[in-house]
Motif scaffolding. Structure first.
Motif, PDB file in Angstrom:
ATOM      1  N   THR A  83      18.067-120.573  -1.283  1.00 36.77           N
ATOM      2  CA  THR A  83      16.885-119.927  -0.692  1.00 36.77           C
ATOM      3  C   THR A  83      15.681-119.980  -1.618  1.00 36.77           C
ATOM      4  OG1 THR A  83      17.653-117.791  -1.518  1.00 36.77           O
ATOM      5  CG2 THR A  83      18.250-118.398   0.745  1.00 36.77           C
ATOM      6  N   VAL A  84      15.907-120.288  -2.893  1.00 36.98           N
ATOM      7  CA  VAL A  84      14.783-120.348  -3.831  1.00 36.98           C
ATOM      8  C   VAL A  84      14.022-121.660  -3.714  1.00 36.98           C
ATOM      9  CG1 VAL A  84      15.823-118.748  -5.455  1.00 36.98           C
ATOM     10  CG2 VAL A  84      16.244-121.181  -5.714  1.00 36.98           C
ATOM     11  N   GLU A  85      14.599-122.654  -3.071  1.00 35.58           N
ATOM     12  CA  GLU A  85      13.940-123.951  -2.916  1.00 35.58           C
ATOM     13  C   GLU A  85      12.816-123.831  -1.894  1.00 35.58           C
ATOM     14  OE1 GLU A  85      14.546-126.472  -4.803  1.00 35.58           O
ATOM     15  OE2 GLU A  85      16.355-125.693  -5.754  1.00 35.58           O
ATOM     16  N   LYS A  86      11.673-124.394  -2.221  1.00 30.63           N
ATOM     17  CA  LYS A  86      10.495-124.277  -1.343  1.00 30.63           C
ATOM     18  C   LYS A  86      10.440-125.367  -0.280  1.00 30.63           C
ATOM     19  CE  LYS A  86       8.912-120.781  -3.590  1.00 30.63           C
ATOM     20  NZ  LYS A  86       9.212-119.495  -3.096  1.00 30.63           N
ATOM     21  N   THR A  87      10.794-126.599  -0.627  1.00 31.21           N
ATOM     22  CA  THR A  87      10.684-127.692   0.345  1.00 31.21           C
ATOM     23  C   THR A  87      11.970-127.805   1.153  1.00 31.21           C
ATOM     24  OG1 THR A  87      11.489-129.365  -1.197  1.00 31.21           O
ATOM     25  CG2 THR A  87       9.116-128.952  -1.178  1.00 31.21           C
ATOM     26  N   MET A  88      11.802-128.237   2.357  1.00 34.00           N
ATOM     27  CA  MET A  88      12.949-128.364   3.256  1.00 34.00           C
ATOM     28  C   MET A  88      13.938-129.417   2.752  1.00 34.00           C
ATOM     29  SD  MET A  88      14.351-127.025   5.775  1.00 34.00           S
ATOM     30  CE  MET A  88      13.258-126.210   6.867  1.00 34.00           C
ATOM     31  N   GLU A  89      13.454-130.504   2.165  1.00 36.99           N
ATOM     32  CA  GLU A  89      14.340-131.564   1.672  1.00 36.99           C
ATOM     33  C   GLU A  89      15.223-131.046   0.536  1.00 36.99           C
ATOM     34  OE1 GLU A  89      10.895-132.119   1.786  1.00 36.99           O
ATOM     35  OE2 GLU A  89      10.997-133.086   3.742  1.00 36.99           O
ATOM     36  N   ARG A  90      14.630-130.295  -0.387  1.00 38.25           N
ATOM     37  CA  ARG A  90      15.407-129.764  -1.513  1.00 38.25           C
ATOM     38  C   ARG A  90      16.391-128.702  -1.031  1.00 38.25           C
ATOM     39  NH1 ARG A  90      13.742-130.680  -6.951  1.00 38.25           N
ATOM     40  NH2 ARG A  90      14.806-128.726  -7.405  1.00 38.25           N
ATOM     41  N   ARG A  91      15.995-127.906  -0.072  1.00 41.92           N
ATOM     42  CA  ARG A  91      16.882-126.882   0.470  1.00 41.92           C
ATOM     43  C   ARG A  91      18.060-127.531   1.199  1.00 41.92           C
ATOM     44  NH1 ARG A  91      14.438-121.651   3.369  1.00 41.92           N
ATOM     45  NH2 ARG A  91      13.529-121.537   1.298  1.00 41.92           N
ATOM     46  N   THR A  92      17.767-128.563   1.975  1.00 42.23           N
ATOM     47  CA  THR A  92      18.825-129.290   2.686  1.00 42.23           C
ATOM     48  C   THR A  92      19.781-129.944   1.698  1.00 42.23           C
ATOM     49  OG1 THR A  92      17.305-129.709   4.511  1.00 42.23           O
ATOM     50  CG2 THR A  92      19.297-131.062   4.406  1.00 42.23           C
ATOM     51  N   SER A  93      19.218-130.547   0.661  1.00 40.16           N
ATOM     52  CA  SER A  93      20.049-131.176  -0.365  1.00 40.16           C
ATOM     53  C   SER A  93      20.930-130.142  -1.062  1.00 40.16           C
ATOM     54  CB  SER A  93      19.161-131.891  -1.376  1.00 40.16           C
ATOM     55  OG  SER A  93      19.924-132.389  -2.437  1.00 40.16           O
ATOM     56  N   CYS A  94      20.359-128.994  -1.335  1.00 39.13           N
ATOM     57  CA  CYS A  94      21.120-127.910  -1.979  1.00 39.13           C
ATOM     58  C   CYS A  94      22.265-127.448  -1.077  1.00 39.13           C
ATOM     59  CB  CYS A  94      20.179-126.754  -2.291  1.00 39.13           C
ATOM     60  SG  CYS A  94      20.983-125.331  -3.046  1.00 39.13           S
ATOM     61  N   LEU A  95      21.975-127.251   0.189  1.00 35.88           N
ATOM     62  CA  LEU A  95      23.008-126.820   1.133  1.00 35.88           C
ATOM     63  C   LEU A  95      24.105-127.877   1.270  1.00 35.88           C
ATOM     64  CD1 LEU A  95      20.801-125.164   3.889  1.00 35.88           C
ATOM     65  CD2 LEU A  95      22.376-124.015   2.316  1.00 35.88           C
ATOM     66  N   GLN A  96      23.710-129.144   1.300  1.00 37.54           N
ATOM     67  CA  GLN A  96      24.695-130.221   1.402  1.00 37.54           C
ATOM     68  C   GLN A  96      25.572-130.262   0.155  1.00 37.54           C
ATOM     69  OE1 GLN A  96      25.247-132.089   4.178  1.00 37.54           O
ATOM     70  NE2 GLN A  96      27.083-132.670   3.052  1.00 37.54           N
ATOM     71  N   SER A  97      24.968-129.996  -0.986  1.00 38.12           N
ATOM     72  CA  SER A  97      25.742-129.933  -2.227  1.00 38.12           C
ATOM     73  C   SER A  97      26.771-128.809  -2.167  1.00 38.12           C
ATOM     74  CB  SER A  97      24.791-129.731  -3.411  1.00 38.12           C
ATOM     75  OG  SER A  97      25.514-129.541  -4.593  1.00 38.12           O
ATOM     76  N   ASN A  98      26.354-127.665  -1.627  1.00 37.12           N
ATOM     77  CA  ASN A  98      27.290-126.544  -1.479  1.00 37.12           C
ATOM     78  C   ASN A  98      28.424-126.899  -0.527  1.00 37.12           C
ATOM     79  OD1 ASN A  98      25.785-124.994  -3.200  1.00 37.12           O
ATOM     80  ND2 ASN A  98      24.850-123.727  -1.610  1.00 37.12           N
ATOM     81  N   VAL A  99      28.104-127.558   0.573  1.00 36.74           N
ATOM     82  CA  VAL A  99      29.117-127.959   1.544  1.00 36.74           C
ATOM     83  C   VAL A  99      30.106-128.937   0.904  1.00 36.74           C
ATOM     84  CG1 VAL A  99      29.481-129.251   3.690  1.00 36.74           C
ATOM     85  CG2 VAL A  99      27.710-127.501   3.573  1.00 36.74           C
ATOM     86  N   ASP A 100      29.575-129.904   0.159  1.00 35.75           N
ATOM     87  CA  ASP A 100      30.453-130.873  -0.511  1.00 35.75           C
ATOM     88  C   ASP A 100      31.369-130.181  -1.514  1.00 35.75           C
ATOM     89  OD1 ASP A 100      29.270-132.906   0.941  1.00 35.75           O
ATOM     90  OD2 ASP A 100      27.917-133.530  -0.690  1.00 35.75           O
ATOM     91  N   PHE A 101      30.807-129.233  -2.273  1.00 33.10           N
ATOM     92  CA  PHE A 101      31.616-128.500  -3.242  1.00 33.10           C
ATOM     93  C   PHE A 101      32.728-127.720  -2.545  1.00 33.10           C
ATOM     94  CE2 PHE A 101      32.439-124.461  -5.440  1.00 33.10           C
ATOM     95  CZ  PHE A 101      32.977-124.950  -6.604  1.00 33.10           C
ATOM     96  N   LEU A 102      32.397-127.063  -1.443  1.00 36.42           N
ATOM     97  CA  LEU A 102      33.405-126.288  -0.716  1.00 36.42           C
ATOM     98  C   LEU A 102      34.480-127.193  -0.121  1.00 36.42           C
ATOM     99  CD1 LEU A 102      31.130-123.637   1.002  1.00 36.42           C
ATOM    100  CD2 LEU A 102      32.733-123.277  -0.885  1.00 36.42           C
ATOM    101  N   HIS A 103      34.103-128.352   0.395  1.00 33.21           N
ATOM    102  CA  HIS A 103      35.092-129.296   0.920  1.00 33.21           C
ATOM    103  C   HIS A 103      36.041-129.760  -0.181  1.00 33.21           C
ATOM    104  CE1 HIS A 103      34.171-129.961   5.121  1.00 33.21           C
ATOM    105  NE2 HIS A 103      32.870-129.986   4.844  1.00 33.21           N
ATOM    106  N   LYS A 104      35.486-130.082  -1.337  1.00 31.93           N
ATOM    107  CA  LYS A 104      36.333-130.514  -2.460  1.00 31.93           C
ATOM    108  C   LYS A 104      37.257-129.394  -2.902  1.00 31.93           C
ATOM    109  CE  LYS A 104      33.160-133.992  -4.236  1.00 31.93           C
ATOM    110  NZ  LYS A 104      32.199-134.345  -5.288  1.00 31.93           N
ATOM    111  N   SER A 105      36.737-128.178  -2.939  1.00 37.76           N
ATOM    112  CA  SER A 105      37.566-127.031  -3.335  1.00 37.76           C
ATOM    113  C   SER A 105      38.698-126.796  -2.340  1.00 37.76           C
ATOM    114  CB  SER A 105      36.711-125.767  -3.442  1.00 37.76           C
ATOM    115  OG  SER A 105      35.740-125.911  -4.437  1.00 37.76           O
TER     116      SER A 105
END
Length: 126
Positions: free
Chosen positions: A33-55
């Motif tokens: 939520t601290v990311e200002k641009t939509m691209e960075r926020r989307t990338s951050c969320l995708q990173s979280n999703v990838d981390f959760l899938h790996k976990s």
């Protein structure tokens, strides 16, 4: 002797200032939520999703290995129980005829002649 620590420090210095050492990204859940641009926020969320899938995949694999080990142990223990039940049945089968023989001796009448293995009756002759 004073030169050896300096040489070691000189060899380690490039490793301490290398870009790989300073730009390490530790995998984990990030606050997006601290990311200002939509691209960075989307990338951050995708990173979280990838981390959760790996976990989840790692946890699933670990649990599957534990289940497989437990199933193998259960199969081994079941085989051991079957073998012990078989031995018990054999021992009980051997023990039944042994118990039946003394019962036949007790059923003989008192008038019957003693068997050859029996000791002669004791008499009190004083």
């Amino acid at each position: 002797m004073a030169g050896k620590p300096m040489i070691a420090l000189a060899l380690l210095a490039p490793l301490l200032w290398s870009p790989a050492a300073t730009a390490q990204d530790v995998p984990g859940i990030e606050i997006c939520t601290v990311e200002k641009t939509m691209e960075r926020r989307t990338s951050c969320l995708q990173s979280n999703v990838d981390f959760l899938h790996k976990s989840l995949d790692k946890a699933r694999l670990d649990q599957q290995q534990k289940l497989d080990a437990a199933r193998a142990q259960i199969a081994a223990l079941s085989a051991a129980v079957v073998a012990l039940q078989k031995q018990l049945a054999e021992l009980q089968a051997v023990q039944k005829p042994a118990k039946a023989e003394p019962a036949k001796d007790a059923a003989q009448p008192k008038d019957a002649a003693p068997s050859k293995d029996a000791s002669p009756p004791k008499t009190d002759a004083k």
